[in-house]
Design a protein around this motif. Structure first.
Motif, mmCIF file in Angstrom:
data_model
loop_
_atom_site.group_PDB
_atom_site.id
_atom_site.type_symbol
_atom_site.label_atom_id
_atom_site.label_comp_id
_atom_site.label_asym_id
_atom_site.label_seq_id
_atom_site.Cartn_x
_atom_site.Cartn_y
_atom_site.Cartn_z
ATOM 1 N N HIS A 1 0.823 -1.394 0.266
ATOM 2 C CA HIS A 1 0.246 0.126 0.176
ATOM 3 C C HIS A 1 0.662 1.185 -0.237
ATOM 4 O O HIS A 1 0.858 2.551 -0.010
ATOM 5 C CB HIS A 1 -1.099 -0.276 1.146
ATOM 6 N N PHE A 2 1.910 1.300 -0.312
ATOM 7 C CA PHE A 2 3.319 2.201 0.155
ATOM 8 C C PHE A 2 4.113 2.307 -0.566
ATOM 9 O O PHE A 2 4.825 3.398 -1.269
ATOM 10 C CB PHE A 2 3.466 2.513 1.459
ATOM 11 N N GLY A 3 4.471 1.403 -1.218
ATOM 12 C CA GLY A 3 5.966 0.887 -1.370
ATOM 13 C C GLY A 3 5.767 0.627 -2.599
ATOM 14 O O GLY A 3 6.642 0.105 -3.674
ATOM 15 N N SER A 4 4.152 -0.366 -3.331
ATOM 16 C CA SER A 4 4.520 -0.857 -4.800
ATOM 17 C C SER A 4 4.435 -0.149 -5.821
ATOM 18 O O SER A 4 3.582 0.816 -5.880
ATOM 19 C CB SER A 4 3.522 -2.226 -4.628
ATOM 20 N N GLU A 5 3.905 -0.501 -7.129
ATOM 21 C CA GLU A 5 3.659 0.073 -8.477
ATOM 22 C C GLU A 5 1.715 0.145 -7.754
ATOM 23 O O GLU A 5 1.231 0.787 -8.815
ATOM 24 C CB GLU A 5 3.904 -0.924 -9.193
ATOM 25 N N ALA B 1 0.374 0.783 -5.578
ATOM 26 C CA ALA B 1 0.190 2.145 -4.588
ATOM 27 C C ALA B 1 0.765 3.112 -5.485
ATOM 28 O O ALA B 1 -0.253 4.798 -5.722
ATOM 29 C CB ALA B 1 1.534 1.962 -3.466
ATOM 30 N N ALA B 2 1.240 3.281 -6.250
ATOM 31 C CA ALA B 2 1.355 4.423 -7.224
ATOM 32 C C ALA B 2 0.214 4.089 -7.861
ATOM 33 O O ALA B 2 0.208 5.891 -8.610
ATOM 34 C CB ALA B 2 2.682 3.929 -8.473
ATOM 35 N N ALA B 3 -0.460 3.556 -8.474
ATOM 36 C CA ALA B 3 -1.588 3.545 -9.388
ATOM 37 C C ALA B 3 -2.712 4.051 -8.272
ATOM 38 O O ALA B 3 -3.545 4.721 -9.647
ATOM 39 C CB ALA B 3 -1.940 2.692 -10.078
ATOM 40 N N LYS B 4 -2.635 2.911 -7.340
ATOM 41 C CA LYS B 4 -3.867 3.961 -6.981
ATOM 42 C C LYS B 4 -3.751 5.213 -5.778
ATOM 43 O O LYS B 4 -4.891 5.420 -5.527
ATOM 44 C CB LYS B 4 -4.810 2.434 -5.712
ATOM 45 N N TYR B 5 -2.912 5.540 -5.859
ATOM 46 C CA TYR B 5 -2.421 6.826 -4.445
ATOM 47 C C TYR B 5 -1.569 7.803 -5.074
ATOM 48 O O TYR B 5 -1.805 8.890 -4.675
ATOM 49 C CB TYR B 5 -2.331 5.925 -2.895
ATOM 50 N N GLY B 6 -1.268 7.316 -6.434
ATOM 51 C CA GLY B 6 -0.312 8.351 -7.337
ATOM 52 C C GLY B 6 0.894 8.026 -6.460
ATOM 53 O O GLY B 6 1.885 9.244 -7.297
ATOM 54 N N LYS B 7 1.546 7.823 -5.514
ATOM 55 C CA LYS B 7 2.550 7.547 -5.606
ATOM 56 C C LYS B 7 3.260 6.434 -4.358
ATOM 57 O O LYS B 7 2.392 5.534 -3.930
ATOM 58 C CB LYS B 7 3.229 8.879 -4.868
ATOM 59 N N ARG B 8 4.184 5.877 -4.886
ATOM 60 C CA ARG B 8 4.644 5.104 -4.107
ATOM 61 C C ARG B 8 6.413 5.729 -3.165
ATOM 62 O O ARG B 8 7.370 6.285 -3.655
ATOM 63 C CB ARG B 8 5.488 3.821 -4.413
ATOM 64 N N TYR B 9 6.430 4.863 -2.160
ATOM 65 C CA TYR B 9 7.382 5.750 -1.237
ATOM 66 C C TYR B 9 8.826 4.171 -0.895
ATOM 67 O O TYR B 9 8.256 3.068 -0.754
ATOM 68 C CB TYR B 9 7.197 5.994 -0.440
ATOM 69 N N GLU B 10 10.270 4.901 -0.845
ATOM 70 C CA GLU B 10 11.407 3.702 -0.523
ATOM 71 C C GLU B 10 10.493 3.259 1.041
ATOM 72 O O GLU B 10 9.826 4.347 2.165
ATOM 73 C CB GLU B 10 12.411 4.380 -0.631
ATOM 74 N N LEU B 11 10.104 2.075 1.664
ATOM 75 C CA LEU B 11 10.408 1.717 3.089
ATOM 76 C C LEU B 11 10.846 1.378 3.887
ATOM 77 O O LEU B 11 11.756 0.648 3.084
ATOM 78 C CB LEU B 11 9.363 1.053 3.619
ATOM 79 N N GLN B 12 11.575 1.708 5.057
ATOM 80 C CA GLN B 12 12.785 1.011 5.933
ATOM 81 C C GLN B 12 12.308 0.604 6.761
ATOM 82 O O GLN B 12 11.000 1.260 8.195
ATOM 83 C CB GLN B 12 13.514 2.144 6.139
ATOM 84 N N TYR B 13 12.007 -0.368 7.741
ATOM 85 C CA TYR B 13 12.474 -0.823 8.927
ATOM 86 C C TYR B 13 13.372 -1.679 10.131
ATOM 87 O O TYR B 13 14.026 -2.189 9.885
ATOM 88 C CB TYR B 13 11.961 -2.514 8.994
#
Length: 351
Positions: A210-214, A216-228
């Motif tokens: 929901h935040f780092g995938s294609e 997410a980019a398609a549904k919400y307009g942007k994807r991010y790098e995720l860090q843990y």
């Protein structure tokens, strides 16, 4: 982001140039964003569809009023001269508990090791907290959003609050908050989203989707790098190191919610747009018998963690057995000490 019903009513009202629509729950009339925009400024009342990010609601009462994502604490307002310089920003998801605190200290330590000055490091981190719009409390933690603001003030880190409405999509609400954040020039370059997850894989997978995938980019307009930064593929293998970090931090950590082990549920039972609840995880391998090994108000210490593990619970509560609150803002310690950038002024507390 609101429930589908509210979104549909609001969209229909805006499309017909109506100034209000009727709230289906209360029966009250609610101003539309298009009507409010015609005013040209925020009125400071905390309107549901405020198009101005509630910027006229006084910062000291904003946590109790906002209906949409907005800053709840700012080191320097976005419109301060000289503040409009875009640098890589990390948005750290902040619950007020030990895991997000440990993740934050890891991020700040990375800046310190890279010889980034403390003030610069603080300008590169923004805390993001979601909370129930009605109760004004952080879900699962059962912590007041006002206490979260106190923590942000003690840390002297900007805090973006994202209210969650009944029936609304968590992911969409967060993406909306991130878009609002990016409208401030100095936050327009979000480098990564940072999470304090310890070892539950399917929650990490949900975040990636929901935040780092294609997707997410398609549904919400942007994807991010995720860090843990504190995640381990081997559950519990880093708990000793994390406990060392807590003990050196000069803060007290208390138990703020206790759920205990719950029946196993499939992670797939969660709705696609909502994050999995840690209580949906599979129970610990050890058998769970006897009374709960902790209760509200206990201090989370190495000794308590050991007793919790002996009872068959995850020693850090990663399966949702319990939640913690880091008591920042009540010790008088400097933000540099709280963030691990400098040594504590006195010996760490022995709770």
């Amino acid at each position: 982001m609101f429930s589908d019903d509210i979104e549909a009513l609001h969209a229909a009202a805006c499309a017909s140039s109506a100034s209000t629509y009727t709230d289906p729950e209360s029966g009250y009339q609610v101003f539309t964003s298009s009507f409010l925009a015609k005013r040209g400024r925020c009125c400071g009342s905390g309107c549901r569809h405020c198009p101005f990010e509630h910027n006229a609601v006084p910062l000291q009462i904003r946590a109790s009023r906002i209906q949409n994502a907005a800053f709840l604490y700012e080191r320097n307002p976005c419109d301060v001269p000289g503040s409009a310089v875009a640098v890589p920003i990390k948005v750290l998801f902040w619950s007020g508990g030990k895991d997000s605190y440990l993740a934050l200290r890891h991020v700040i330590r990375g800046y310190k090791e890279a010889n980034v000055p403390f003030g610069t490091a603080c300008r590169r981190v923004v805390l993001l907290t979601t909370f129930d719009v009605h109760t004004r409390r952080v879900s699962q933690q059962e912590v007041s959003i006002a206490d979260i603001v106190t923590q942000a003030r003690a840390l002297d880190l900007d805090l973006l609050g994202v209210p969650l409405h009944v029936g609304a999509s968590y992911a969409a609400a967060v993406h909306t908050g991130l878009r609002i954040l990016s409208q401030c020039t100095r936050y327009s370059n979000v480098d990564a989203l940072v999470f304090g997850d310890l070892h539950i894989t399917y929650i990490r997978e949900w975040r990636e989707q929901h935040f780092g995938s294609e997707f997410a980019a398609a549904k919400y307009g942007k994807r991010y790098e995720l860090q843990y930064p504190i995640f381990s593929q081997v559950p519990g293998s880093n708990y000793g190191t994390l406990m060392d970090e807590l003990e050196s931090s000069d803060v007290s950590v208390s138990i703020c919610a206790v759920s205990g082990p719950l029946p196993a549920q499939s992670p797939l039972s969660v709705t696609p747009s909502s994050p999995p609840d840690k209580s949906d995880s599979y129970p610990p391998a050890a058998s769970v018998t006897g009374p709960a090994p902790t209760q509200l108000g206990d201090f989370f210490t190495r000794e308590l963690s050991a007793r919790i593990a002996e009872a068959g619970w995850d020693a850090f509560g990663e399966n949702g057995e319990f939640h913690t609150f880091v008591e920042l803002g009540w010790t008088g310690a400097s933000s540099a000490a709280l963030l691990g950038f400098s040594e504590p002024a006195h010996a760490p507390k022995k709770n």
